[in-house]
Scaffold this active site. Structure first.
Site, PDB file in Angstrom:
ATOM      1  N   ARG A  46       0.851  -1.200   0.000  1.00 26.23           N
ATOM      2  CA  ARG A  46       0.000   0.000   0.000  1.00 26.23           C
ATOM      3  C   ARG A  46       0.885   1.247   0.000  1.00 26.23           C
ATOM      4  O   ARG A  46       0.531   2.268  -0.590  1.00 26.23           O
ATOM      5  CB  ARG A  46      -0.968  -0.004   1.199  1.00 26.23           C
ATOM      6  CG  ARG A  46      -1.757   1.298   1.323  1.00 26.23           C
ATOM      7  CD  ARG A  46      -3.093   1.190   2.064  1.00 26.23           C
ATOM      8  NE  ARG A  46      -3.051   0.326   3.218  1.00 26.23           N
ATOM      9  CZ  ARG A  46      -2.455   0.616   4.391  1.00 26.23           C
ATOM     10  NH1 ARG A  46      -1.833   1.772   4.552  1.00 26.23           N
ATOM     11  NH2 ARG A  46      -2.482  -0.246   5.383  1.00 26.23           N
ATOM     12  N   TYR A  98     -16.504  18.267 -14.455  1.00 27.99           N
ATOM     13  CA  TYR A  98     -16.844  16.850 -14.588  1.00 27.99           C
ATOM     14  C   TYR A  98     -17.862  16.440 -13.507  1.00 27.99           C
ATOM     15  O   TYR A  98     -17.681  16.766 -12.328  1.00 27.99           O
ATOM     16  CB  TYR A  98     -15.549  16.033 -14.469  1.00 27.99           C
ATOM     17  CG  TYR A  98     -15.771  14.543 -14.469  1.00 27.99           C
ATOM     18  CD1 TYR A  98     -16.153  13.880 -15.632  1.00 27.99           C
ATOM     19  CD2 TYR A  98     -15.593  13.792 -13.316  1.00 27.99           C
ATOM     20  CE1 TYR A  98     -16.353  12.523 -15.633  1.00 27.99           C
ATOM     21  CE2 TYR A  98     -15.791  12.421 -13.316  1.00 27.99           C
ATOM     22  CZ  TYR A  98     -16.178  11.792 -14.476  1.00 27.99           C
ATOM     23  OH  TYR A  98     -16.381  10.449 -14.469  1.00 27.99           O
ATOM     24  N   ASP A 170      -7.485  19.974 -13.416  1.00 26.50           N
ATOM     25  CA  ASP A 170      -7.848  18.673 -13.996  1.00 26.50           C
ATOM     26  C   ASP A 170      -7.483  18.741 -15.477  1.00 26.50           C
ATOM     27  O   ASP A 170      -8.148  19.416 -16.263  1.00 26.50           O
ATOM     28  CB  ASP A 170      -9.348  18.425 -13.790  1.00 26.50           C
ATOM     29  CG  ASP A 170      -9.805  17.080 -14.359  1.00 26.50           C
ATOM     30  OD1 ASP A 170      -9.108  16.520 -15.223  1.00 26.50           O
ATOM     31  OD2 ASP A 170     -10.889  16.611 -13.955  1.00 26.50           O
ATOM     32  N   LYS A 195      -8.363   7.807 -19.124  1.00 31.11           N
ATOM     33  CA  LYS A 195      -8.679   8.362 -20.434  1.00 31.11           C
ATOM     34  C   LYS A 195      -7.444   8.333 -21.349  1.00 31.11           C
ATOM     35  O   LYS A 195      -7.030   7.268 -21.737  1.00 31.11           O
ATOM     36  CB  LYS A 195      -9.255   9.770 -20.262  1.00 31.11           C
ATOM     37  CG  LYS A 195     -10.290   9.894 -19.117  1.00 31.11           C
ATOM     38  CD  LYS A 195     -11.568   9.118 -19.342  1.00 31.11           C
ATOM     39  CE  LYS A 195     -12.452   8.996 -18.115  1.00 31.11           C
ATOM     40  NZ  LYS A 195     -12.804  10.220 -17.411  1.00 31.11           N
TER      41      LYS A 195
HETATM   42  C1  PLP Z   1     -13.276  10.592 -16.119  1.00 25.43           C
HETATM   43  C2  PLP Z   1     -12.938  11.904 -15.548  1.00 25.43           C
HETATM   44  C3  PLP Z   1     -12.672  12.064 -14.175  1.00 25.43           C
HETATM   45  C4  PLP Z   1     -12.795  10.922 -13.177  1.00 25.43           C
HETATM   46  O1  PLP Z   1     -11.873   9.927 -13.402  1.00 25.43           O
HETATM   47  P1  PLP Z   1     -12.136   8.361 -13.110  1.00 25.43           P
HETATM   48  O2  PLP Z   1     -10.889   7.724 -13.582  1.00 25.43           O
HETATM   49  O3  PLP Z   1     -13.364   7.971 -13.876  1.00 25.43           O
HETATM   50  O4  PLP Z   1     -12.357   8.240 -11.642  1.00 25.43           O
HETATM   51  C5  PLP Z   1     -12.324  13.333 -13.720  1.00 25.43           C
HETATM   52  N1  PLP Z   1     -12.253  14.390 -14.560  1.00 25.43           N
HETATM   53  C6  PLP Z   1     -12.514  14.273 -15.883  1.00 25.43           C
HETATM   54  C7  PLP Z   1     -12.423  15.480 -16.745  1.00 25.43           C
HETATM   55  C8  PLP Z   1     -12.864  13.040 -16.418  1.00 25.43           C
HETATM   56  O5  PLP Z   1     -13.151  12.941 -17.725  1.00 25.43           O
END
Ligand code: PLP
Length: 379
Positions: A46, A98, A170, A195
């Protein structure tokens, strides 16, 4: 070092025990110690895992940061950032961020006494007005989902720096190939590595990157104390994904441009939201802070109805109907009935998300085939 070389070599060292060129998947929960507290820097998985260490080094390098931390999902990375705060602290964030971030802020953290202000970040003045003595964090996202709004990272950073407020960006939609917020003055970059970084729709993971040692230590303490760490197999998949990020992003951007321009001329399309158009309201900012414009876009139909959108969505063959984005294959979705279905219709439309709005994550297939597919579906 140039971007492409960096993405291929980031975090990669031959394995010390065998010389394996690819980082092995260290599928272990613990490490044998020579004597109590005498070990090779690994005690319990961890806290540390060599596959994760290699990925965290890569995370730092691809965002031009000193440190990287890997989490079990994008929202787990966001969760760790908010855990830097205490009751009474305030956060300023975008009013179109998001949905999962919005849910985490409103449904989980608000009840612990953290206050969130939602503003339109396209105009930096709205942020300046919302700042008070309790403001500890500005949470920015650019481009946003699904309307591809842009905010000026450098302008926001000059505001937050002057007041000792943390700025976290982000950077999921842009990816480190298109935009590097740490270079523009942000304190923390967050990614949903699910992504573009993973890039193959086969892993859920999150990342944080930063330059400040103290901030890194605080976030590492939260990572190991709260335990939202990714497994070694997932770390391996993201390490592999990063090696082709530049190649994929070049093609995503190339295809994105072709499809956005084609859609814009289509007689049944009312409007296309893509930040590479010169008449996009924040094109100048996008051009300044991004290297290219990527493959994310949305469009509205002239026949602005849920039924017409559904007809198009169920007629594509190459574009798969699915949430998520950033994989090699093209995806199509309908915010009104999918990602934004929980927002009441009136409020959704007020926020610019019309009934027929369709979002595309343009993949790296041949653009001509993608255009044929859309052409058949839109009719
Ligand atoms: C998908 C996404 C998230 C969250 O990420 P996860 O891997 O699904 O937890 C946060 N911000 C944006 C812009 C996203 O597209």
């Amino acid at each position: 070092m140039k971007t492409g070389t960096k993405f291929i070599h980031a975090g990669a060292e031959p394995d010390p025990s065998t010389g394996a060129i690819m980082t092995p998947i260290y599928q272990t929960s613990t490490y044998v110690q020579e004597a109590p507290a005498q070990n090779k820097g690994y005690e319990y998985a961890r806290s540390q895992n060599p596959t994760r260490t290699a990925l965290e080094k890569a995370y730092a390098e691809i965002e031009n940061g000193k440190f990287g931390l890997a989490f079990s999902s994008g929202v787990a990375a966001t969760d760790a950032v908010i855990k830097l705060l205490s009751p009474g602290d305030e956060v300023i964030c975008g009013n179109d961020m998001y949905g999962g971030t919005y849910r985490l802020f409103t449904k989980v953290f608000q009840k612990f006494g953290i206050k969130f202000h939602y503003v339109d970040m396209q105009d930096v003045k709205n942020i300046a007005v919302a700042i008070n003595e309790n403001t500890k964090l500005v949470w920015a996202e650019t481009p946003t989902n699904p309307l591809m709004n842009i905010c000026d990272i450098e302008a926001i950073a000059s505001l937050t720096k002057a007041k000792n407020i943390l700025l976290c960006v982000d950077n999921t939609f842009a990816s480190p190939y298109l935009q590097n917020p740490l270079d523009l003055g942000a304190d923390i970059v967050m990614h949903s590595a699910t992504k573009y970084l993973g890039g193959h729709s086969d892993v859920i993971q999150g990342a944080l990157m930063m330059n400040d040692q103290k901030l890194r230590d605080e976030l590492y303490f939260i990572q190991k104390s709260c335990g939202a760490v990714p497994g070694p197999m997932d770390c391996f998949l993201v390490l592999r994904g990063i090696k082709t990020l530049h190649l994929r992003m070049q093609r995503h951007s190339e295809n994105g441009r072709k499809i956005a321009e084609w859609l814009r001329k289509h007689p049944k399309v009312e409007r296309v939201y893509w930040c590479g158009f010169e008449d996009h309201p924040n094109y100048a900012v996008a051009k300044k802070q991004m290297r290219d414009f990527g493959g994310m876009m949305s469009f509205e139909l002239k026949n602005d109805s849920v039924d017409e959108a559904k007809r198009v969505l169920s007629s594509t063959k190459l574009f798969s109907l699915a949430e998520s984005l950033g994989g090699v294959e093209s995806l199509i979705n309908h915010p009104a009935t999918m990602t934004h279905a929980s927002i009441p219709r009136e409020e959704r439309i007020k926020n610019g998300l019309s009934d027929s709005l369709i979002r595309l994550s343009v993949g790296v297939e041949d653009a001509d085939d993608l255009i044929d597919d859309l052409n058949r579906a839109i009719g």
